[in-house]
Design an enzyme around this catalytic site. Structure first.
Site, PDB file in Angstrom:
ATOM      1  CD  GLU A  15      54.646 -34.644 -74.211  1.00  0.00           C
ATOM      2  OE1 GLU A  15      55.830 -34.812 -74.061  1.00  0.00           O
ATOM      3  OE2 GLU A  15      53.751 -35.299 -75.129  1.00  0.00           O
ATOM      4  CG  ASP A  39      56.426 -35.958 -80.488  1.00  0.00           C
ATOM      5  OD1 ASP A  39      55.046 -34.523 -80.720  1.00  0.00           O
ATOM      6  OD2 ASP A  39      56.759 -36.374 -79.745  1.00  0.00           O
TER       7      ASP A  39
END
Ligand code: GLC
Length: 611
Positions: free
Chosen positions: A500, A297
């Site tokens: 997020e 990521d």
């Protein structure tokens, strides 16, 4: 004799020169031939993915960069057209093609509910709504449409689908998860076949031509199971539970030939996934036989340490050793390249590990046709925004009817199209950015007219008769409502856009203006409340005030789909992909739990039937 040997050697090198470029050769042979020609520098360059902000053709040439990405909201220019995007991507590709071996880059972007970075692109409902639609064919068609819009911009790779199984709605990314139920998430992996095309061989990464893109199942594994839904935190439990809840969708994703898998920031039983060699190499690559490439990521390897980046050499060592093939650096790429090169030259990381990574990356690039078609295809330019009817259909199918009438004998829906005067209220009624949610134009999304589409209010106005007076007031007082002479009101409220960690939320109440609007309107006139949210919210305290309640999740750009249903042109088909709790003190609470006392259970959804 010497001359003969020289001629033979020259001929051999010539014939070798053609092999990896020879489309008649099997892909594995082309990969092996190319790999055998590469220097360590060229190999490590392939493992490096950089953010477009610091990417130029010359940087790509100099460092043999294998991949570029657009992070959330990272665009070549504000409201860039498809042609501008394509010219930008093609310019970077020229840098790659100028290298000794001419290995093309693969350009990745988060097209997670349509090509959502791009102004004017079709924005589909987020995954939590698609899970409620429960229609694998619809999701496959959305994948195919998204692939076309991504290709319109010259991009060949999307970091989607997110196959997280969100087990706690306090998680800021719960809207990216199709459901709390692993079987429902598993069923939605049909999107991979839409994005990539149908793999001809089970488990073999595949991209079927220039209208398709490479996909990415994320975030491996257990991203949706963290403590209290805290993003990037720790998922605790047995291996059996990890497999049965969070790993299950990967079985189907791999069977469908997903090209890449992205690693989760989170930890499992205290071990950071970005350094979990057992789950990445022993399980994902060996036992599940995943043949594509594993990507980190964004700064995922930096966050192995606390504080992030505290020991970058260690981060590179343990992540690459664990089996990560491509590192989403995304900025300090010379530091990454130098660190990895040093670790290999000192023998801390084997050349076999590097070759495994590069072999996988090259395999995906060959299957994606990048060597034959490295540049954009202008015939797709007009695909941007060309799938609004499909998105409108998707919106209709995602809607979940939770309440219809204070007395079931007197349902409020379907609403009359010929009422004389109706009130539309709420912060989300006339706000495209709010109805699209996070990952729209920018990483976090934003309120307002951020892109093109139809607001919910516009959809209502398009649907009612020309004699119906539609009054819009975002937050009316109860007295003005009482005196307004309205036949009924439609109140559209919910969560502001987020993404997020910014979406982590421990109380899950309807943001205050929304709660006040519900009470002030619904105490004065018959009201339908439409909730725009990435997850269930606390509605119990307001339920008795409402005559009807619809969960619309995050519908995206085509608000007309909501009017299509509430005025009766279509019936509801949505079944909630998530458990609706009574209070957050019950969380986490999921379908199948022994203690299960929901307001509305997983799978709940009413129909209007015929009035
Ligand atoms: C983000 C997300 C991931 C996304 C990546 C690239 O932090 O965790 O889902 O694909 O970075 O934008």
């Amino acid at each position: 004799m010497l001359l003969l040997l020289l001629l033979l050697a020259f001929d051999a090198s010539l014939s070798r020169a053609a092999l990896y470029k020879d489309t008649s050769q099997p892909i594995h042979a082309r990969v092996q031939d190319l790999l055998s020609r590469m220097t360590l520098e060229e190999k490590i360059g392939q493992m490096t993915q950089i953010e477009r902000e610091n990417a130029t053709g010359s940087v790509i040439t100099k460092y043999f960069i294998g991949s570029v990405l657009s992070g959330g909201g990272s665009v070549p220019a504000p409201r860039a057209s498809a042609a501008t995007w394509a010219a930008f991507v093609d310019g970077l590709q020229d840098g790659a093609l100028a290298t000794r071996l001419g290995i093309p880059i693969i350009y990745g972007i988060d097209a997670v509910h349509g090509h959502n970075n791009v102004y004017g692109a079709t924005i589909f409902p987020h995954n939590v709504g698609l899970g409620s639609a429960g229609d694998p064919d619809l999701v496959k068609r959305i994948g195919a449409a998204t692939a076309l819009e991504v290709r319109a911009t010259g991009i060949q790779y999307t970091f989607a689908p997110c196959v997280a199984v969100c087990r706690d709605p306090r998680w800021g990314r719960c809207f990216e998860s199709y459901s709390e139920h692993p079987e429902l998430v598993k069923a939605m992996t049909t999107i991979i076949s839409g994005l990539q095309g149908e793999t001809p061989a089970k488990g073999v990464p595949y991209v079927g031509g220039s209208s398709k893109v490479a996909a990415c199942s994320k975030h491996y594994v257990g991203d949706g199971g963290t403590r209290s839904g805290i993003n990037e935190n720790n998922t605790v439990g047995s291996y059996k539970r990890l497999v049965g809840t969070h790993m299950l969708p990967y079985f189907d994703a791999i069977d469908k030939g997903v090209s890449t898998v992205m690693i989760s920031y989170s930890s499992w039983n205290g071990i950071k996934m970005h350094k979990n060699r057992h789950l990445i190499t022993d399980i994902l690559k060996k036992r599940l036989r995943f043949k594509g490439f594993v990507i980190s990521d964004w700064q995922g390897i930096d966050r192995i340490t606390n504080p992030a980046g505290a020991n970058y050499t260690y981060s590179v060592l343990v992540s690459v050793t664990a089996g990560i093939d491509m590192i989403m650096v995304p900025y300090e790429y010379t530091k990454f390249i130098d660190t990895l090169t040093s670790l290999v030259k000192q023998g801390f990381i084997s050349l076999d590990r590097i070759d495994d990574a590069v072999r996988r990356i090259l395999f995906v690039k060959f299957t994606a046709g990048l060597f034959e078609h490295p540049k954009s295809d202008s015939s797709y330019r007009s695909q941007i925004g060309a799938h609004r009817d499909l998105a409108r259909e998707a919106v209709r199918k995602t809607l979940v009817l939770l309440k219809n009438g204070k007395n079931a004998k007197y349902p409020l829906l379907p609403l009359s199209k010929t009422a004389s005067k109706i009130l539309v209220a709420g912060s989300h009624a006339n706000n495209l950015g709010n109805q699209c949610g996070g990952w729209t134009i920018t990483w976090q999304g934003a309120s307002g007219n951020t892109t093109l589409g139809t607001t919910i209010l516009q959809g209502i106005s398009n649907t009612v008769s020309k004699n119906t007076q539609v009054v819009y007031e975002e937050s009316p007082s109860s007295s003005s409502v009482k005196g307004g002479g309205y036949d009924f009101a439609i109140v559209v409220v919910g969560e502001p856009p987020y993404a997020e960690t910014q979406g982590d939320n421990l109380n899950l109440t309807i943001p205050q203006d929304g709660a006040n609007t519900i009470e002030s309107v619904c105490s004065s006139v018959k009201c339908l409340v439409i909730l725009i949210s990435g997850r269930p919210l606390v509605v119990a305290p307001h339920l008795s005030s409402m005559d009807a309640l619809v969960a619309a999740w995050l519908p995206g750009s085509e608000g007309q789909g909501i009017a299509d249903v509430i005025f009766g042109d279509y019936d509801f088909q949505g079944k909630s992909s998530r458990t609706w709790f009574k209070s957050v003190e019950q969380l986490p609470m999921n379908y199948g739990d022994v203690e299960y006392d929901p307001l509305f259970p997983f799978g709940y959804g009413l129909k209007m039937g015929k009035k």
